[in-house]
Design a protein around this motif. Structure first.
Motif, PDB file in Angstrom:
ATOM      1  N   LYS A  60      42.437  38.046  38.723  1.00 53.08           N
ATOM      2  CA  LYS A  60      42.083  37.409  39.987  1.00 53.08           C
ATOM      3  C   LYS A  60      43.075  36.306  40.334  1.00 53.08           C
ATOM      4  O   LYS A  60      43.419  36.112  41.509  1.00 53.08           O
ATOM      5  CB  LYS A  60      40.662  36.843  39.911  1.00 53.08           C
ATOM      6  CG  LYS A  60      40.113  36.393  41.274  1.00 53.08           C
ATOM      7  CD  LYS A  60      38.631  36.089  41.199  1.00 53.08           C
ATOM      8  CE  LYS A  60      38.059  35.753  42.563  1.00 53.08           C
ATOM      9  NZ  LYS A  60      36.593  35.513  42.534  1.00 53.08           N
ATOM     10  N   GLU A  63      46.016  37.815  41.967  1.00 59.02           N
ATOM     11  CA  GLU A  63      45.704  38.233  43.333  1.00 59.02           C
ATOM     12  C   GLU A  63      45.734  37.039  44.278  1.00 59.02           C
ATOM     13  O   GLU A  63      46.205  37.141  45.413  1.00 59.02           O
ATOM     14  CB  GLU A  63      44.331  38.901  43.383  1.00 59.02           C
ATOM     15  CG  GLU A  63      44.282  40.268  42.701  1.00 59.02           C
ATOM     16  CD  GLU A  63      42.885  40.867  42.760  1.00 59.02           C
ATOM     17  OE1 GLU A  63      42.070  40.390  43.572  1.00 59.02           O
ATOM     18  OE2 GLU A  63      42.614  41.812  42.001  1.00 59.02           O
ATOM     19  N   GLU A  67      48.299  36.532  47.452  1.00 56.12           N
ATOM     20  CA  GLU A  67      47.757  36.433  48.805  1.00 56.12           C
ATOM     21  C   GLU A  67      48.082  35.107  49.488  1.00 56.12           C
ATOM     22  O   GLU A  67      47.861  34.960  50.695  1.00 56.12           O
ATOM     23  CB  GLU A  67      46.236  36.605  48.779  1.00 56.12           C
ATOM     24  CG  GLU A  67      45.760  37.996  48.405  1.00 56.12           C
ATOM     25  CD  GLU A  67      46.069  39.029  49.473  1.00 56.12           C
ATOM     26  OE1 GLU A  67      46.229  38.638  50.640  1.00 56.12           O
ATOM     27  OE2 GLU A  67      46.170  40.221  49.143  1.00 56.12           O
TER      28      GLU A  67
END
Length: 449
Positions: A60, A63, A67
């Motif tokens: 996570k 990610e 992003e």
């Protein structure tokens, strides 16, 4: 599921969690998707970002960093992390995302990160760093599913299963020969549905679209959109398959390109970050304003030339701003449509001619209608029909000029190799101001004095 929109409630909740212990913060973060945390990061300081990344699971955390917006500088967050945590995150990232982030660091910082990676990962990222970031090579991800064109259906499925352990998502299977030369594509669906143990050569689509490593990112985006592709293969000059560009990368490209064009049309440098400080904004915008000031003196010179006309007909000064303002707005409309048309299509000479002719017609009609409105106003408010007629002619003429220049200038700049979004707005503003004043004051001096 609705798109995430940042509001005070989310920020307040997160800040309270940050003030608490790690358990509270971790439970609060669990409520948000990685992309949502990346949006929240825009409003957090460096220390809070580091604490959150260290609390998140590696998958996570990677990610979130992937992003983050460029303005949030994910590379700065990455380099500030503990080397062990940093390495885990980089290894979890897709090669293209890792390259995009690492490329923003100084060379010694890049080297610091790459030295901690495995030899294969480090080499893959180094290879991608060698390409310009705005080309297919700079966008591509070298992680993809490939099968040999001599494989049978069973061999291909076994190979796809083996390779898919290292790739999260894939939509297309790329076919190569023994030397790695790209031979076409085949869909996973076709492989699964194939009867018997047929060879891939019987299913491959050899006319698949591909791009070279130096293909501009805008062209890549156009091809993906034109052929409705989820990914496009990237090859070298010998057609050896090197990687793929996926549609999610292209979405980012289109957003960046549209932002760049909007800023250019507005006279703002593409180097100015949307979240930058006032110093950067001044450095970016002041040169364009100075250039615009120079062109404004041309319009001022026209007014000075007709100083005697204005002295006898002071009422004209009230209509000068209307003529110039309407011309500027009409030209901006034509410019925006034309620049967008240029960015989407390679216009032929005939299409370029028709574009200018269309804007000429639109300018003439809009000029006549708006000019007629001002004529009626001048007749009833100033009791001067001849004044209204002069304004009508000046308005019509200036909006025709606005249409021609708004469409013609960017097409001309494109033809001679200059980005039409950079200088078009200043040039057309000069045209509409100068000719607007020239038409109004010149006609007034001939017909009203």
């Amino acid at each position: 599921m609705q798109s995430f929109e940042l509001d005070k409630t989310d920020l307040s909740k997160l800040r309270k969690a940050i003030e608490g212990d790690d358990a509270l913060l971790a439970s609060t973060l669990a409520e948000y998707h990685a992309s949502e945390i990346a949006i929240l990061f825009d409003n957090l300081n460096s220390e809070d970002r580091q604490r959150i990344i260290n609390l998140l699971e590696v998958e996570k955390a990677s990610e979130v960093i992937a992003e983050m917006s460029e303005e949030a500088h994910p590379e700065e967050l990455l380099i500030q992390l503990h080397p062990e945590k940093r390495t885990e995150i980089v290894e979890e990232l897709d090669y293209d995302d890792a390259t995009d982030i690492i490329s923003q660091l100084d060379e010694d910082e890049q080297q610091e990160i790459l030295e901690d990676l495995s030899a294969d990962d480090a080499q893959s990222i180094r290879n991608l760093l060698s390409y310009h970031e705005e080309t297919a090579g700079g966008l591509m991800n070298t992680q993809m599913i490939t099968v040999n064109f001599n494989f049978t259906k069973k061999d291909a499925i076994d190979e796809i299963i083996r390779q898919s352990e290292e790739i999260e998502e894939f939509y297309t299977v790329f076919v190569v020969d023994n030397a790695g030369v790209f031979k076409g594509i085949v869909s996973l669906k076709d492989i699964i549905k194939a009867k018997g143990n047929v060879k891939i050569t019987e299913m491959v689509k050899p006319d698949a679209v591909y791009v070279k490593t130096d293909t501009d990112q805008e062209e890549v985006a156009k091809l993906l959109s034109q052929y409705n592709l989820t990914s496009i293969p990237v090859v070298n000059d010998d057609l050896v398959l090197l990687g793929r560009v996926t549609f999610d990368d292209v979405i980012d490209v289109l957003e960046d390109e549209n932002t760049e064009d909007i800023l250019k049309i507005s006279g703002v440098s593409e180097d100015e970050e949307l979240a930058g400080n006032w110093v950067d904004a001044v450095k970016s915008r002041l040169p364009w304003l100075i250039i615009n000031l120079g062109t404004a003196f041309l319009a001022s010179a026209v007014v000075r030339y007709y100083e005697d006309t204005l002295a006898h007909l002071a009422i004209l000064s009230a209509y000068m701003t209307i003529i110039a303002g309407m011309g500027g707005n009409a030209a901006t409309q034509a410019l925006a449509v034309t620049v967008r048309r240029i960015s989407l299509f390679d216009l032929t000479d005939r299409q370029a001619y028709r574009t200018v002719l269309k804007e000429f017609t639109v300018g003439m009609i809009n000029g006549a209608v708006t000019g007629l409105i001002v004529l009626i106003f001048a007749y009833f408010f100033d009791a001067n029909l001849m004044l209204g007629l002069v304004i009508f002619m000046a308005m019509t003429g200036n909006l025709i000029i606005a249409g021609i220049t708004g469409a013609g200038i960017p097409l001309l700049l494109k033809r001679i190799g200059i980005d039409p979004a950079i200088a078009s707005s200043i040039i057309i503003t000069t045209f509409t101001d100068v000719f607007g004043f020239l038409l109004l004051l010149g006609l007034a001096s001939k017909l009203l004095l």
